[in-house]
Design an enzyme around this catalytic site. Structure first.
Site, PDB file in Angstrom:
ATOM      1  CB  CYS A  22      -0.227  -3.997  -2.756  1.00 47.98           C
ATOM      2  SG  CYS A  22      -0.769  -5.470  -2.042  1.00 47.98           S
ATOM      3  CB  CYS A  80      -4.825  -4.842  -4.724  1.00 45.48           C
ATOM      4  SG  CYS A  80      -3.907  -3.572  -3.546  1.00 45.48           S
ATOM      5  CB  CYS A  98      10.540  -2.830   8.854  1.00 49.03           C
ATOM      6  SG  CYS A  98      11.620  -4.122   8.782  1.00 49.03           S
TER       7      CYS A  98
END
Length: 216
Positions: free
Chosen positions: A114, A117, A186
């Site tokens: 991510c 984070c 996706c």
């Protein structure tokens, strides 16, 4: 001669649907209705209390996205400084980068995390070319790393994917992926940071940069 024999058997009128509707509900039906209402109320209370928990089905969760419910949170001002305009638009405003405009069209070995984070989400081992113009994966690093919820934006139903740690919008999940999972995650390149397998730390801010804003 009996009265029945003299006048004939009394004809008992048949019950009609209208008569059935006018009858008061039985005690059992009333009790079931009360229990059902109480059960739904408890379930709704727990959903609102827990937020979009990965263990709950998307059909129950709806589009619940509350920043306060995620384990990790960042001030919006910090994110605006740390992320590119496109990264912020995608992860915080649920935006979508244009097809074939992202930076992760290659397939180097490593892990995709991510961009907000740094939580690990996908492995290059599950990345495949879907032809959609967005990075696609058929599985997660861990089942609990991504949270799904129903998305009814743009007048259609889709399954939104978000980071389970910070709630960053990632993309959408479809059921037309390859075996063995049949799933296609996706994902926007702007929501990801690539960490190479050789051990180099990609960090939570090493995703592709893009300044434009596009919507589906």
């Amino acid at each position: 001669m009996s009265c029945i024999a003299e006048h004939g058997a009394e004809k008992i009128p048949e019950n009609t649907d209208e008569d059935a509707c006018l009858k008061p509900p039985s005690v059992t039906v009333c009790l079931m209705a009360v229990l059902l209402r109480r059960g739904l109320a408890v379930a709704l209370h727990r959903v609102l209390e827990w937020g979009c928990h990965p263990a709950l089905p998307a059909s129950l969760l709806g589009a619940c996205r509350t920043k306060k419910t995620w384990p990790v949170s960042f001030p919006q001002e910090e994110l605006k400084k740390r992320l590119t305009p496109m990264q912020y638009h995608v992860t915080q405003e649920r935006g979508t980068e244009g097809a074939f405009t992202g930076g992760f069209t290659y397939k180097d070995e490593g892990t995709y995390a991510c961009v907000v984070c740094g939580a690990q989400l996908f492995s290059s081992n599950t990345k495949f070319d879907s032809g959609s113009g967005w990075p696609s994966f058929f599985d997660l690093v861990k089942e609990e790393s991504v949270t799904v919820s129903d998305d009814f934006s743009h007048g259609i139903h889709r399954v939104e994917t978000t980071c389970s740690q910070c709630g960053a919008h990632l993309g959408h999940l479809f059921d037309d992926g390859p075996r063995p999972t049949g799933r296609r995650y996706c994902i926007n390149s702007a929501s990801l940071a690539f960490q190479p397998k050789d051990g180099a730390e990609g960090g939570a801010a090493s995703g592709p940069a893009s300044d434009g804003k596009t919507e589906l």
